[in-house]
Design a protein around this motif. Sequence first.
Motif, PDB file in Angstrom:
ATOM      1  N   LEU A 185      20.018   8.611 -10.614  1.00 27.95           N
ATOM      2  CA  LEU A 185      19.033   8.260  -9.749  1.00 27.95           C
ATOM      3  C   LEU A 185      19.479   8.776  -8.171  1.00 27.95           C
ATOM      4  CD1 LEU A 185      17.770   5.000 -11.011  1.00 27.95           C
ATOM      5  CD2 LEU A 185      16.909   7.241 -11.604  1.00 27.95           C
ATOM      6  N   TYR A 186      18.823   9.555  -7.279  1.00 25.26           N
ATOM      7  CA  TYR A 186      19.200   9.808  -5.993  1.00 25.26           C
ATOM      8  C   TYR A 186      18.302   8.930  -5.023  1.00 25.26           C
ATOM      9  CZ  TYR A 186      20.805  14.085  -8.434  1.00 25.26           C
ATOM     10  OH  TYR A 186      21.732  14.983  -9.240  1.00 25.26           O
ATOM     11  N   GLU A 187      19.290   8.743  -3.958  1.00 28.00           N
ATOM     12  CA  GLU A 187      18.859   7.923  -2.761  1.00 28.00           C
ATOM     13  C   GLU A 187      18.588   8.787  -1.653  1.00 28.00           C
ATOM     14  OE1 GLU A 187      21.435   4.754  -2.580  1.00 28.00           O
ATOM     15  OE2 GLU A 187      20.738   3.700  -4.292  1.00 28.00           O
ATOM     16  N   CYS A 188      17.501   8.330  -0.639  1.00 30.88           N
ATOM     17  CA  CYS A 188      17.500   9.122   0.641  1.00 30.88           C
ATOM     18  C   CYS A 188      18.539   8.922   1.515  1.00 30.88           C
ATOM     19  CB  CYS A 188      16.104   8.528   1.241  1.00 30.88           C
ATOM     20  SG  CYS A 188      16.008   9.062   2.849  1.00 30.88           S
ATOM     21  N   ILE A 189      19.140   9.784   1.958  1.00 30.20           N
ATOM     22  CA  ILE A 189      20.231   9.984   2.842  1.00 30.20           C
ATOM     23  C   ILE A 189      19.774   9.281   4.293  1.00 30.20           C
ATOM     24  CG2 ILE A 189      21.411  12.124   1.884  1.00 30.20           C
ATOM     25  CD1 ILE A 189      20.088  13.670   4.299  1.00 30.20           C
ATOM     26  N   SER A 190      18.622   9.074   4.561  1.00 32.22           N
ATOM     27  CA  SER A 190      18.027   8.483   5.862  1.00 32.22           C
ATOM     28  C   SER A 190      18.041   7.205   5.847  1.00 32.22           C
ATOM     29  CB  SER A 190      17.011   8.903   6.411  1.00 32.22           C
ATOM     30  OG  SER A 190      17.035  10.466   6.683  1.00 32.22           O
ATOM     31  N   CYS A 191      17.492   6.627   4.915  1.00 36.67           N
ATOM     32  CA  CYS A 191      17.105   5.245   4.697  1.00 36.67           C
ATOM     33  C   CYS A 191      17.701   4.341   3.469  1.00 36.67           C
ATOM     34  CB  CYS A 191      15.725   4.954   4.780  1.00 36.67           C
ATOM     35  SG  CYS A 191      14.499   5.317   3.355  1.00 36.67           S
ATOM     36  N   GLY A 192      18.132   5.045   2.768  1.00 33.11           N
ATOM     37  CA  GLY A 192      18.704   4.538   1.263  1.00 33.11           C
ATOM     38  C   GLY A 192      17.769   4.240   0.402  1.00 33.11           C
ATOM     39  N   HIS A 193      16.573   4.646   0.487  1.00 32.94           N
ATOM     40  CA  HIS A 193      15.569   4.157  -0.444  1.00 32.94           C
ATOM     41  C   HIS A 193      15.685   5.083  -1.680  1.00 32.94           C
ATOM     42  CE1 HIS A 193      11.575   3.177  -2.117  1.00 32.94           C
ATOM     43  NE2 HIS A 193      11.803   2.056  -1.420  1.00 32.94           N
ATOM     44  N   LYS A 194      15.224   4.628  -2.818  1.00 27.91           N
ATOM     45  CA  LYS A 194      15.276   5.432  -4.066  1.00 27.91           C
ATOM     46  C   LYS A 194      14.092   6.581  -4.021  1.00 27.91           C
ATOM     47  CE  LYS A 194      15.509   3.463  -7.945  1.00 27.91           C
ATOM     48  NZ  LYS A 194      14.887   2.703  -9.059  1.00 27.91           N
ATOM     49  N   LEU A 195      14.615   7.968  -4.256  1.00 20.36           N
ATOM     50  CA  LEU A 195      13.728   9.306  -4.038  1.00 20.36           C
ATOM     51  C   LEU A 195      12.939   9.224  -5.139  1.00 20.36           C
ATOM     52  CD1 LEU A 195      16.153  11.823  -2.883  1.00 20.36           C
ATOM     53  CD2 LEU A 195      14.895  10.721  -1.323  1.00 20.36           C
ATOM     54  N   ASN A 196      11.610   9.956  -5.160  1.00 19.31           N
ATOM     55  CA  ASN A 196      10.758  10.297  -6.105  1.00 19.31           C
ATOM     56  C   ASN A 196      10.999  11.787  -6.386  1.00 19.31           C
ATOM     57  OD1 ASN A 196       9.757   7.777  -6.238  1.00 19.31           O
ATOM     58  ND2 ASN A 196       8.071   7.801  -5.162  1.00 19.31           N
ATOM     59  N   ARG A 197      10.399  11.873  -7.602  1.00 20.83           N
ATOM     60  CA  ARG A 197      10.358  13.646  -7.640  1.00 20.83           C
ATOM     61  C   ARG A 197       8.972  14.058  -7.473  1.00 20.83           C
ATOM     62  NH1 ARG A 197      14.494  16.112 -11.912  1.00 20.83           N
ATOM     63  NH2 ARG A 197      13.551  17.959 -10.473  1.00 20.83           N
ATOM     64  N   ILE A 198       8.494  15.308  -7.589  1.00 20.17           N
ATOM     65  CA  ILE A 198       7.067  15.868  -7.306  1.00 20.17           C
ATOM     66  C   ILE A 198       6.745  16.807  -8.265  1.00 20.17           C
ATOM     67  CG2 ILE A 198       5.900  17.221  -5.637  1.00 20.17           C
ATOM     68  CD1 ILE A 198       8.076  16.424  -3.428  1.00 20.17           C
ATOM     69  N   GLN A 199       5.654  16.540  -8.617  1.00 20.11           N
ATOM     70  CA  GLN A 199       4.656  17.432  -9.402  1.00 20.11           C
ATOM     71  C   GLN A 199       3.685  18.201  -8.617  1.00 20.11           C
ATOM     72  OE1 GLN A 199       2.930  14.973 -12.366  1.00 20.11           O
ATOM     73  NE2 GLN A 199       3.788  16.191 -14.007  1.00 20.11           N
ATOM     74  N   LYS A 200       3.388  19.581  -8.644  1.00 16.47           N
ATOM     75  CA  LYS A 200       2.529  20.085  -7.752  1.00 16.47           C
ATOM     76  C   LYS A 200       1.696  21.079  -8.880  1.00 16.47           C
ATOM     77  CE  LYS A 200       5.931  23.705  -6.576  1.00 16.47           C
ATOM     78  NZ  LYS A 200       6.697  24.251  -5.407  1.00 16.47           N
ATOM     79  N   CYS A 201       0.636  21.537  -8.185  1.00 13.06           N
ATOM     80  CA  CYS A 201      -0.177  22.721  -8.686  1.00 13.06           C
ATOM     81  C   CYS A 201      -0.107  23.954  -7.851  1.00 13.06           C
ATOM     82  CB  CYS A 201      -1.595  22.217  -8.648  1.00 13.06           C
ATOM     83  SG  CYS A 201      -2.813  23.504  -9.079  1.00 13.06           S
TER      84      CYS A 201
END
Length: 333
Positions: A185-201
């Motif tokens: 589980l990767y975290e944001c390097i700026s605020c430490g919040h857990k990152l989300n993944r992205i789905q795109k069209c």
Amino acid sequence: IVPEEEIQPKIAKSIYLYECPTCNMKYKYEQRDFIPCPKCKTILHLVEEEKKLRTEKESIIIESPPEKIQWHCEKCSRMITTEQDQKEFFACPDCGEQLSRVIRCKHCNKPLSLNQENYLRYLGKPLECPLCNRIFTIAEHKEVPRSPTEQEKYVVTYLEIDPMQFICPNCENTLLIENPDPSQLYECISCGHKLNRIQKCVKCGYLKMFAQENYQNFIRERIECPQCQKKQEEKELSHILANLRDENKEVRLQAAELLGEIGNKKAGPFLIEVVITDQDNNLRAMAITALGMIGVTSALPLLRRLMKEDANPEVRESAAKAVKLLEDINNEL
């Protein structure tokens, strides 16, 4: 130029002079409609309004089909210009709402707004400008929305998981990670919040975030792009509405039946127009049934009159059933 306060032109009331473009015969009628020539059956062209013949200043101006067409989105206020007229109902590329057609009064040159359904209904009919109270007519176009070809059939577009891009739902920073480990589980390097993944069209650019923990679920599940799906539904609706104007009465009948099954209230004005103007009573009855199924309560006054006064028993019976359905809907509100 955005139309001022979405000003809507009004149908003018008067006696009108029509001319046949084929045999050049002239006629006077009180109604404003597509009127066939009594002699050769060609649709008559409106020449001018009888009450406005006294001075040149008050004569009717007929608008020529423009080379460039302006559209206005009432929801996000975007203005769009196209080179030629659309063969289908045109939606805003930003918010997906159906665009309004921008027309100009040929006397005062002020911009006026008409939704696309009313624009098609008012072609060739005199309109009264609400600003200068003078009359102009939109030139009739021959082309109407058409059914899709085999090459234009809809291809389902699914969302794809971006293999490298992550986004922070807290500070909205994006991070590119090469060959990310799904178990980590990767975290944001700026605020430490857990990152989300992205789905795109890949077709329209629509983006959707999801939690990293759900990665395995999203790999197995195929999700259709909701934005592409909405645009396709609007396109399919326009094709069905076009079939209501088809010369073949069986095609018109199938279109009315399908509109009732789909249940989109945008079809309401078109079905009401069929009920009022079409000569085929089977089609009128089917259109009335569709109005009841869709729940177009604005049609209640018309349907109440038809169930009592219409000459055709099938139309009266369909109107009575539709009135009961619509009255039940009103009682539930």
